[in-house]
Design a protein around this motif. Structure first.
Motif, PDB file in Angstrom:
ATOM      1  N   SER A  33      22.338  13.380   8.300  1.00 46.49           N
ATOM      2  CA  SER A  33      23.704  13.887   8.218  1.00 46.49           C
ATOM      3  C   SER A  33      24.158  13.974   6.767  1.00 46.49           C
ATOM      4  CB  SER A  33      24.650  12.981   9.019  1.00 46.49           C
ATOM      5  OG  SER A  33      24.349  13.054  10.388  1.00 46.49           O
ATOM      6  N   GLN A  61      22.495  18.124   8.699  1.00 45.56           N
ATOM      7  CA  GLN A  61      23.379  18.538   9.778  1.00 45.56           C
ATOM      8  C   GLN A  61      24.697  17.807   9.594  1.00 45.56           C
ATOM      9  OE1 GLN A  61      21.461  17.348  13.439  1.00 45.56           O
ATOM     10  NE2 GLN A  61      22.085  15.214  13.239  1.00 45.56           N
ATOM     11  N   GLU A  70      28.966  17.163  11.502  1.00 45.32           N
ATOM     12  CA  GLU A  70      29.983  17.440  12.512  1.00 45.32           C
ATOM     13  C   GLU A  70      31.329  17.591  11.826  1.00 45.32           C
ATOM     14  OE1 GLU A  70      32.196  15.386  16.386  1.00 45.32           O
ATOM     15  OE2 GLU A  70      30.434  14.443  15.498  1.00 45.32           O
ATOM     16  N   TRP A 123      29.564  21.456  15.327  1.00 45.84           N
ATOM     17  CA  TRP A 123      28.358  20.793  14.829  1.00 45.84           C
ATOM     18  C   TRP A 123      27.523  21.835  14.085  1.00 45.84           C
ATOM     19  CZ3 TRP A 123      30.839  19.607  19.249  1.00 45.84           C
ATOM     20  CH2 TRP A 123      31.065  18.257  19.551  1.00 45.84           C
ATOM     21  N   ASN A 143      24.055  22.909  12.288  1.00 46.28           N
ATOM     22  CA  ASN A 143      22.628  22.617  12.169  1.00 46.28           C
ATOM     23  C   ASN A 143      22.216  22.794  10.708  1.00 46.28           C
ATOM     24  OD1 ASN A 143      20.034  21.955  12.877  1.00 46.28           O
ATOM     25  ND2 ASN A 143      19.784  23.586  14.379  1.00 46.28           N
ATOM     26  N   TYR A 159      27.243  24.622  17.018  1.00 50.04           N
ATOM     27  CA  TYR A 159      27.697  24.392  18.382  1.00 50.04           C
ATOM     28  C   TYR A 159      29.201  24.152  18.318  1.00 50.04           C
ATOM     29  CZ  TYR A 159      27.906  22.494  23.127  1.00 50.04           C
ATOM     30  OH  TYR A 159      28.205  22.282  24.453  1.00 50.04           O
ATOM     31  N   ASN A 180      27.039  27.805  21.855  1.00 45.39           N
ATOM     32  CA  ASN A 180      26.164  27.673  20.693  1.00 45.39           C
ATOM     33  C   ASN A 180      25.885  29.058  20.123  1.00 45.39           C
ATOM     34  OD1 ASN A 180      24.218  25.616  19.225  1.00 45.39           O
ATOM     35  ND2 ASN A 180      23.020  27.492  19.530  1.00 45.39           N
ATOM     36  N   ALA A 201      21.283  24.052  23.121  1.00 49.68           N
ATOM     37  CA  ALA A 201      22.041  22.913  22.578  1.00 49.68           C
ATOM     38  C   ALA A 201      21.160  21.706  22.284  1.00 49.68           C
ATOM     39  CB  ALA A 201      23.142  22.518  23.553  1.00 49.68           C
ATOM     40  N   TRP A 235      19.151  20.909  19.880  1.00 49.95           N
ATOM     41  CA  TRP A 235      19.212  20.398  18.495  1.00 49.95           C
ATOM     42  C   TRP A 235      20.415  19.488  18.291  1.00 49.95           C
ATOM     43  CZ3 TRP A 235      23.354  21.090  15.302  1.00 49.95           C
ATOM     44  CH2 TRP A 235      24.280  22.068  15.663  1.00 49.95           C
ATOM     45  N   LYS A 236      21.557  19.848  18.885  1.00 47.55           N
ATOM     46  CA  LYS A 236      22.771  19.034  18.759  1.00 47.55           C
ATOM     47  C   LYS A 236      22.569  17.663  19.384  1.00 47.55           C
ATOM     48  CE  LYS A 236      27.386  18.794  20.820  1.00 47.55           C
ATOM     49  NZ  LYS A 236      27.012  17.875  21.924  1.00 47.55           N
ATOM     50  N   ASN A 237      21.764  17.593  20.426  1.00 47.94           N
ATOM     51  CA  ASN A 237      21.511  16.341  21.130  1.00 47.94           C
ATOM     52  C   ASN A 237      20.304  15.583  20.588  1.00 47.94           C
ATOM     53  OD1 ASN A 237      23.690  16.872  22.911  1.00 47.94           O
ATOM     54  ND2 ASN A 237      22.374  18.229  24.115  1.00 47.94           N
TER      55      ASN A 237
END
Length: 409
Positions: free
Chosen positions: A141, A212, A214, A224, A226, A251, A279, A334, A336-338
């Motif tokens: 992050s 990445q 948020e 979010w 990427n 996302y 997304n 989705a 990648w977000k998870n």
């Protein structure tokens, strides 16, 4: 006993387990209590059942462990209790950790274009990878905030709490890879803000490769970003709509406000929403721009054409051409977000582009691009060495030279 089982299992994964050692390990598998088998994923439960019924007389009858050794040993200590749901013996805990590693790897499959289509095995346990200094680390992050006056703030090194004020909007670094914008009356302790002169103060949050982040906008909407992505947005939404601009992949979880529709502009395309989750993949090196709707409704406009998406649908917009709307895979979009790589019959270049962005690598091909399709799910927290080992076991030759990953048959 734990140490002996770990040694045997390690030798088995390396392919160095003798027949006598295999029989000793097999005896342990058979002794796993019935009440402990509920935590086993299906392939491993079948292995246990076959062992109990005597269907595995030789180590040669088991799954091909070469494909999993590097990632299992790098990703999870064989003695860590990662699957415990109730009090167990120390021996059961050690075995549970080992099989967790196997379950993860069984979820990533490859095959040539031969029509064979194995179903992916979804690995739900979370594994905390053990990284070493000589391994390329996965992304993290980090992001850069560019304020309206051009000031840049590296968010990964900014302190927690209020970063600055823009008008009556407070910009707060919440930690854990999250930046938020909070609109309210400026307190007396905040520095006096210059008159905006009627201009909207636009900020930009951008991520490099292997990053990445948020973002919580002033209206409460969440975004979010990427790797290799950016979002340009007003510090506070005014007027009759809410409009942002993005590049790369993001996302969105949009706060509902029927009086002020939300617009996402991506080049010449526009996505209009009232309150929804979706997304957008708009990397310039991908063949099409994809908008995948998770819930709610969005209106997509591009090249003079508009269309409405329903949940589970996807809009594909090729450069300069008419777009199409059809069934989509929102879980894949989705993933990648998870925290996952997830593929469904994806060609090798698609896989390699994701790997390049997340591990900060340039991808080069020596000769023709290998003809492979990939299907399955892997955690993005795995070290690069584990990912490359799986590719090599799939017949893909890879060589890392600095920041360049060379791929060949």
């Amino acid at each position: 006993m734990d140490e002996r089982i770990n040694i045997l299992f390690d030798r088995y994964l390396r392919g160095a387990c003798s027949e006598a050692e295999w029989q000793e390990l097999l005896a342990f598998i058979k002794d796993i209590p019935d009440q402990d088998t509920e935590t086993l994923d299906q392939p491993l439960r079948e292995l246990w059942e076959k062992a109990r019924s005597g269907e595995l007389p030789s180590k040669s009858h088991l799954i091909d462990t070469d494909k999993m050794y590097a990632v299992v040993t790098a990703a999870v200590p064989l003695s860590s209790p990662t699957l415990a749901r109730r009090p167990r013996t120390r021996t059961s805990l050690g075995w549970a950790a080992a099989i967790t590693g196997i379950a993860l790897l069984l979820g990533f499959l490859y095959w040539r274009n031969s029509g064979r289509q194995p179903e992916p095995i979804v690995a739900t346990p979370v594994i905390r990878p053990v990284l070493t200094p000589d391994q390329v680390r996965p992304g993290s992050s980090k992001a850069m905030l560019t304020l309206a006056d051009g000031t840049q703030v590296p968010l990964d090194s900014a302190g927690l709490g209020t970063i600055t004020w823009q008008g009556n909007t407070k910009i707060v670094n919440q930690g854990n890879g999250t930046l938020s914008y909070k609109t309210g009356a400026t307190p007396e302790s905040a520095p006096e803000q210059p008159a905006a002169g009627g201009k909207i103060a636009y900020n930009t949050v951008s991520t490099a490769r292997a990053n990445q982040y948020e973002l919580i906008l002033a209206d409460g909407s969440k975004v979010w970003l990427n790797a290799s992505s950016s979002l340009r947005f007003p510090a506070a939404f005014t007027g009759s709509d809410r409009t942002v601009e993005m590049t790369g992949e993001a996302y969105f979880e949009i706060a509902k406000d029927p009086a002020r529709p939300f617009h996402v502009r991506v080049g010449a395309s526009d996505i209009e929403v009232l309150g929804t989750q979706f997304n957008i993949n708009a990397y310039p090196d991908e063949t099409v721009l994809r908008t995948s709707l998770v819930e709610g409704a969005v209106k997509v406009s591009a090249s003079g054409k508009s269309g409405l998406l329903a949940p589970g649908q996807e809009a594909s917009i090729p450069p300069g051409g008419p777009f199409s709307i059809g069934p989509g895979n929102v879980a894949l979009a989705a993933a990648w977000k998870n925290g996952y790589f997830q593929f469904d019959k994806a060609p090798l270049p698609v896989v390699m582009r994701q790997i390049g962005r997340w591990y900060d690598l340039d991808i080069e091909y020596a000769g023709p691009v290998p003809d492979r399709l990939f299907k399955g799910k892997l955690q993005r927290s795995l070290p690069l060495s584990g990912i490359l080992h799986l590719l090599q076991q799939g017949g893909i030759r890879v060589a890392l030279e600095g920041k360049t990953l060379r791929v060949s048959r």
